[in-house]
Scaffold this active site. Sequence first.
Site, short mmCIF file in Angstrom:
data_model
loop_
_atom_site.label_atom_id
_atom_site.label_comp_id
_atom_site.label_asym_id
_atom_site.label_seq_id
_atom_site.Cartn_x
_atom_site.Cartn_y
_atom_site.Cartn_z
N ASP A 15 0.83 -1.21 0.00
CA ASP A 15 0.00 0.00 0.00
C ASP A 15 0.87 1.26 0.00
OD1 ASP A 15 -2.29 1.49 0.06
OD2 ASP A 15 -2.74 1.14 2.17
N HIS A 32 2.86 3.58 -8.92
CA HIS A 32 2.64 2.16 -9.24
C HIS A 32 3.85 1.58 -9.98
CE1 HIS A 32 -1.33 2.42 -7.70
NE2 HIS A 32 -1.82 3.16 -8.68
N LEU A 126 10.53 -21.57 -4.28
CA LEU A 126 9.72 -20.43 -3.81
C LEU A 126 8.46 -20.38 -4.67
CD1 LEU A 126 9.17 -17.59 -2.45
CD2 LEU A 126 10.52 -16.61 -4.30
C1 FPP Z 1 -1.64 0.41 -3.38
O1 FPP Z 1 -1.28 1.74 -3.60
C2 FPP Z 1 -1.26 -0.47 -4.44
C3 FPP Z 1 -2.09 -1.12 -5.35
C4 FPP Z 1 -3.33 -0.61 -5.92
C5 FPP Z 1 -1.74 -2.45 -5.79
C6 FPP Z 1 -0.28 -2.78 -5.83
C7 FPP Z 1 0.30 -2.50 -7.14
C8 FPP Z 1 1.63 -2.46 -7.39
C9 FPP Z 1 2.65 -2.73 -6.34
C10 FPP Z 1 2.13 -2.12 -8.74
C11 FPP Z 1 1.86 -3.14 -9.77
C12 FPP Z 1 2.17 -4.51 -9.33
C13 FPP Z 1 2.36 -5.53 -10.17
C14 FPP Z 1 2.52 -6.90 -9.62
C15 FPP Z 1 2.42 -5.33 -11.62
P1 FPP Z 1 -2.44 2.81 -3.55
O2 FPP Z 1 -2.70 3.25 -4.93
O3 FPP Z 1 -3.62 2.26 -2.80
O4 FPP Z 1 -1.74 3.94 -2.72
P2 FPP Z 1 -2.47 5.04 -1.84
O5 FPP Z 1 -3.18 4.33 -0.73
O6 FPP Z 1 -1.31 5.86 -1.35
O7 FPP Z 1 -3.38 5.79 -2.75
#
Ligand code: FPP
Length: 235
Positions: A15, A32, A126
Site C-alpha cells: 500500500d 505504481h 519459492l
Molecule cells: C496500493 O497503492 C497499491 C495497489 C493498488 C496495488 C499494488 C500494485 C503495485 C505494487 C504495482 C503493480 C504490481 C504488479 C505486480 C504489476 P495505492 O494506490 O492504494 O496507494 P495510496 O493508498 O497511497 O493511494
Amino acid sequence: MTEKSELKHIAIIMDGNGRWATKRGLPRSLGHKKGAEVVKEITKAAAEKGIKFLTLYAFSTENWQRSEEEVSYLMTLLRQYLKSDLQELKENKVRIRFIGERYMLDQDIQQLMTDLERQTASYDKLTVCIALSYGSRHEIVAAAKKIATQVKNGDISPEDIDINLFSDMLYTKDIPDPDLLIRTSGEQRLSNYLLWQLAYSELAFTDVLWPDFSAQELQRLIDNYQTRERRYGKV
Ligand code: FPP
C-alpha cells in the site's frame, strides 16, 4: 508447549503507491511503476531468505472501482510484469500462482496467467502467489456455493463439512496459511485480503510506503516476527 515461529509464508499488502507519488508532485501512475520495481526486489530478497511462499496483493476486486485511467495503467503494468519480470522468475524456477476472480481480467492477461502457472507447476523452491482481482469475501462465498452444490448433488453430506474441506474449496487450496502479514504505508486494515487464511497469522504494520519498501525493512519485520511467540489460542 509453544509452536516454533517458523517463517514459511509471508503475505503482503503493498500500500501507499499513490501517496508516494503525490508527495513528490508526480502522477499516481509513477507510484505504481516504482511499486512494480519494488515487487521485483522483494521477491528476490524473499528467495534469498529461504521463504517458501510469498503472496502479494496486486489488485483487489474493489480496485476495479478506481478511475478508468488508473485501472488501465495498472493493467498495462500488469501485462509488462507478466511478460518480463515473471518470465525471469520462471527461468529461476520460481513457481507462479494467481488467486482471484480471473474471469474479470482481459482474455490475453488470463492466458498469460494460465501459461505461467502451467509452466512453473513443478517448481517448489519459492512460490510467488499474486492476488489479482482478488477479494476474500468473494472467495469464501464461492467456496460456500461449491460446497452447497456438492451437498445438493449428494456427493457429500452436511456432516462432512469441516475446516479442511472448506480450506480445500478456496483459491489457496494447497498453499499453507501465511505466518506473517505485512502491510505498508501505516494503514492497519486487512482490506478483504485472505480473511480465512490469516486467522492465526502475525500482523506487522510499517509506515514505509510501498515504493520505499526494501529488503532491509523486510528483514527488520522478519526479525521482529522471530521474537514473537505463537500460541494458536493455546496457553
Ligand atoms: C496500493 O497503492 C497499491 C495497489 C493498488 C496495488 C499494488 C500494485 C503495485 C505494487 C504495482 C503493480 C504490481 C504488479 C505486480 C504489476 P495505492 O494506490 O492504494 O496507494 P495510496 O493508498 O497511497 O493511494
